[in-house]
Write a protein that holds these residues in place. Structure first.
Motif, mmCIF file in Angstrom:
data_model
loop_
_atom_site.group_PDB
_atom_site.id
_atom_site.type_symbol
_atom_site.label_atom_id
_atom_site.label_comp_id
_atom_site.label_asym_id
_atom_site.label_seq_id
_atom_site.Cartn_x
_atom_site.Cartn_y
_atom_site.Cartn_z
ATOM 1 N N ALA A 188 0.776 -1.171 -0.084
ATOM 2 C CA ALA A 188 -0.010 -0.100 -0.048
ATOM 3 C C ALA A 188 0.883 1.184 -0.142
ATOM 4 O O ALA A 188 2.015 1.249 0.574
ATOM 5 C CB ALA A 188 -1.031 0.072 1.144
ATOM 6 N N GLN A 189 0.213 2.270 -0.715
ATOM 7 C CA GLN A 189 1.187 3.473 -0.764
ATOM 8 C C GLN A 189 0.484 4.582 0.240
ATOM 9 O O GLN A 189 -0.699 4.676 0.557
ATOM 10 C CB GLN A 189 1.158 4.181 -2.094
ATOM 11 C CG GLN A 189 1.258 3.097 -3.174
ATOM 12 C CD GLN A 189 0.838 3.756 -4.595
ATOM 13 O OE1 GLN A 189 1.284 4.785 -5.236
ATOM 14 N NE2 GLN A 189 -0.192 2.933 -5.068
ATOM 15 N N SER A 190 1.627 5.335 0.816
ATOM 16 C CA SER A 190 1.064 6.008 1.847
ATOM 17 C C SER A 190 2.160 7.135 1.951
ATOM 18 O O SER A 190 3.332 7.201 1.659
ATOM 19 C CB SER A 190 0.700 5.665 3.095
ATOM 20 O OG SER A 190 1.858 5.142 3.835
ATOM 21 N N VAL A 191 1.640 8.457 2.489
ATOM 22 C CA VAL A 191 2.591 9.592 2.790
ATOM 23 C C VAL A 191 2.232 10.308 3.839
ATOM 24 O O VAL A 191 1.102 10.379 4.603
ATOM 25 C CB VAL A 191 2.155 10.752 1.536
ATOM 26 C CG1 VAL A 191 2.971 11.979 1.956
ATOM 27 C CG2 VAL A 191 2.581 10.152 0.358
ATOM 28 N N ALA A 192 3.374 10.346 4.729
ATOM 29 C CA ALA A 192 3.306 11.147 5.794
ATOM 30 C C ALA A 192 3.858 12.636 5.988
ATOM 31 O O ALA A 192 4.904 12.668 5.834
ATOM 32 C CB ALA A 192 3.608 10.282 6.988
ATOM 33 N N GLN A 193 3.126 13.711 6.420
ATOM 34 C CA GLN A 193 3.562 14.826 6.658
ATOM 35 C C GLN A 193 3.481 15.244 8.310
ATOM 36 O O GLN A 193 2.161 15.466 8.656
ATOM 37 C CB GLN A 193 2.887 15.861 6.028
ATOM 38 C CG GLN A 193 3.089 15.806 4.450
ATOM 39 C CD GLN A 193 2.440 16.854 3.511
ATOM 40 O OE1 GLN A 193 1.609 16.438 2.735
ATOM 41 N NE2 GLN A 193 2.891 17.897 3.696
ATOM 42 N N PRO A 194 4.560 14.944 9.058
ATOM 43 C CA PRO A 194 4.321 14.872 10.534
ATOM 44 C C PRO A 194 3.930 16.136 11.048
ATOM 45 O O PRO A 194 3.494 16.125 12.250
ATOM 46 C CB PRO A 194 5.647 14.522 10.913
ATOM 47 C CG PRO A 194 6.581 14.852 9.765
ATOM 48 C CD PRO A 194 5.829 14.686 8.536
ATOM 49 N N GLU A 195 4.274 17.280 10.606
ATOM 50 C CA GLU A 195 4.053 18.643 10.888
ATOM 51 C C GLU A 195 2.824 19.440 10.237
ATOM 52 O O GLU A 195 2.537 19.609 9.061
ATOM 53 C CB GLU A 195 5.152 19.502 10.659
ATOM 54 C CG GLU A 195 6.351 19.014 11.310
ATOM 55 C CD GLU A 195 7.821 19.565 10.963
ATOM 56 O OE1 GLU A 195 8.586 19.887 11.605
ATOM 57 O OE2 GLU A 195 7.809 19.562 9.620
ATOM 58 N N ASP A 196 1.722 19.440 11.004
ATOM 59 C CA ASP A 196 0.429 20.180 10.668
ATOM 60 C C ASP A 196 1.009 21.790 10.105
ATOM 61 O O ASP A 196 0.372 22.397 9.237
ATOM 62 C CB ASP A 196 -0.620 20.361 11.422
ATOM 63 C CG ASP A 196 -1.068 18.890 11.701
ATOM 64 O OD1 ASP A 196 -1.680 18.486 12.783
ATOM 65 O OD2 ASP A 196 -1.126 17.930 10.712
ATOM 66 N N GLN A 197 1.740 22.358 11.118
ATOM 67 C CA GLN A 197 2.258 23.660 10.847
ATOM 68 C C GLN A 197 3.602 23.927 11.179
ATOM 69 O O GLN A 197 4.319 23.535 11.893
ATOM 70 C CB GLN A 197 1.287 24.539 12.001
ATOM 71 C CG GLN A 197 1.615 25.793 12.180
ATOM 72 C CD GLN A 197 0.943 26.759 11.204
ATOM 73 O OE1 GLN A 197 -0.015 26.541 11.066
ATOM 74 N NE2 GLN A 197 1.774 27.771 10.655
ATOM 75 N N VAL A 198 4.180 24.730 10.172
ATOM 76 C CA VAL A 198 5.715 25.105 10.292
ATOM 77 C C VAL A 198 5.801 26.641 10.376
ATOM 78 O O VAL A 198 4.975 27.082 9.421
ATOM 79 C CB VAL A 198 6.485 24.608 9.221
ATOM 80 C CG1 VAL A 198 7.850 25.254 9.177
ATOM 81 C CG2 VAL A 198 6.464 23.037 9.161
ATOM 82 N N ASN A 199 6.286 27.046 11.337
ATOM 83 C CA ASN A 199 6.389 28.353 11.293
ATOM 84 C C ASN A 199 8.196 28.828 11.328
ATOM 85 O O ASN A 199 9.027 28.182 11.697
ATOM 86 C CB ASN A 199 6.102 29.203 12.652
ATOM 87 C CG ASN A 199 4.490 29.073 12.712
ATOM 88 O OD1 ASN A 199 3.780 29.228 11.751
ATOM 89 N ND2 ASN A 199 4.069 28.874 14.157
ATOM 90 N N VAL A 200 8.182 29.902 10.328
ATOM 91 C CA VAL A 200 9.611 30.199 10.161
ATOM 92 C C VAL A 200 9.765 31.763 9.889
ATOM 93 O O VAL A 200 8.834 32.476 9.375
ATOM 94 C CB VAL A 200 10.281 29.445 8.942
ATOM 95 C CG1 VAL A 200 9.556 29.890 7.725
ATOM 96 C CG2 VAL A 200 11.785 29.625 8.965
#
Lengths: 115, 114
Positions: free
Chosen positions: B1-13
């Protein structure tokens, strides 16, 4: 046209009603995708059309959802007997090359609200 | 199965600082990897892709991403952030074995602070 065009941009309907969402892809693009974008859920694949091949319907969440693509161009996504959980932004995308490159051109979406 | 994870909902810089938006993936074979950006009230726009070849790919608006097979990652980077980079970023993957659908992550909202 210059880009992928979707209509309506906003649709408010009552629970139980049927809705139709339209997508006009970029001229000459053979592949067309429908995705659903819900808050916090990312993009959910719904259906894929490629030329005259049978569509890949593996992402349609229930038999209330259907889509067709007439003449290899315009596509209509139909949701029957809408439910509140159908509320989302429905995105259409097209691409000129085969599915392998993934460089999709997206419309601005149709926001569906089911009351 | 294919999946993608983006562990951060929010990034501030802060403006001018380097930025990184993280993405990890899972596929059964070799991946095709993509980044898309969604500006407010706009559709998604393609940023860059990795198909094969050089692990560091460069895309639009000065963004780049590095494919790391051992870590199954494809993080998006930019050396110097602009306020106009503030948007929602999506990582996506497809398996080269031929599945039609492109799997997207849940998105990371980037905010660049002036």
């Amino acid at each position: 046209g210059a880009g992928v065009s979707q209509s309506p941009s906003n649709k408010v309907t009552e629970k139980g009603k049927d809705v139709e969402l339209r997508c006009d892809p970029i001229s000459g693009h053979t592949a067309l995708y429908w995705y659903r974008q819900s808050l916090g859920q990312g993009l959910e694949f719904l259906i894929y059309f490629q030329g005259n091949s049978a569509p890949d319907k593996s992402g349609l969440p229930s038999d209330r959802f259907s889509a067709e693509r007439t003449g290899g161009s315009v596509s209509t996504l139909t949701i029957q007997r809408t439910q509140q959980e159908d509320s989302a932004v429905y995105l259409c995308a097209s691409t000129a090359t085969g599915p392998n490159t993934g460089e999709l051109f997206f419309g601005e979406g149709s926001r569906l609200t089911v009351l | 199965a294919q999946s993608v994870a983006q562990p951060e909902d929010q990034v501030n810089v802060a403006e001018g600082n380097p930025l990184t938006v993280k993405c990890t993936y899972s596929v059964s074979g070799n991946p095709y990897l993509f980044w898309y950006v969604q500006y407010p009230n706009r559709g998604l726009q393609f940023l860059l892709k990795y198909i094969t070849g050089d692990n560091l790919v460069k895309g639009s608006y000065g963004f780049e991403a590095e494919f790391n097979k051992s870590q199954t990652s494809f993080h998006l980077k930019k050396p110097s952030a602009l306020v106009s980079d503030s948007a929602l970023y999506f990582c996506a993957v497809r398996d080269i074995t031929g599945a039609n659908n492109l799997f997207f992550g849940t998105g990371t909202r980037l905010t660049v602070i002036p």
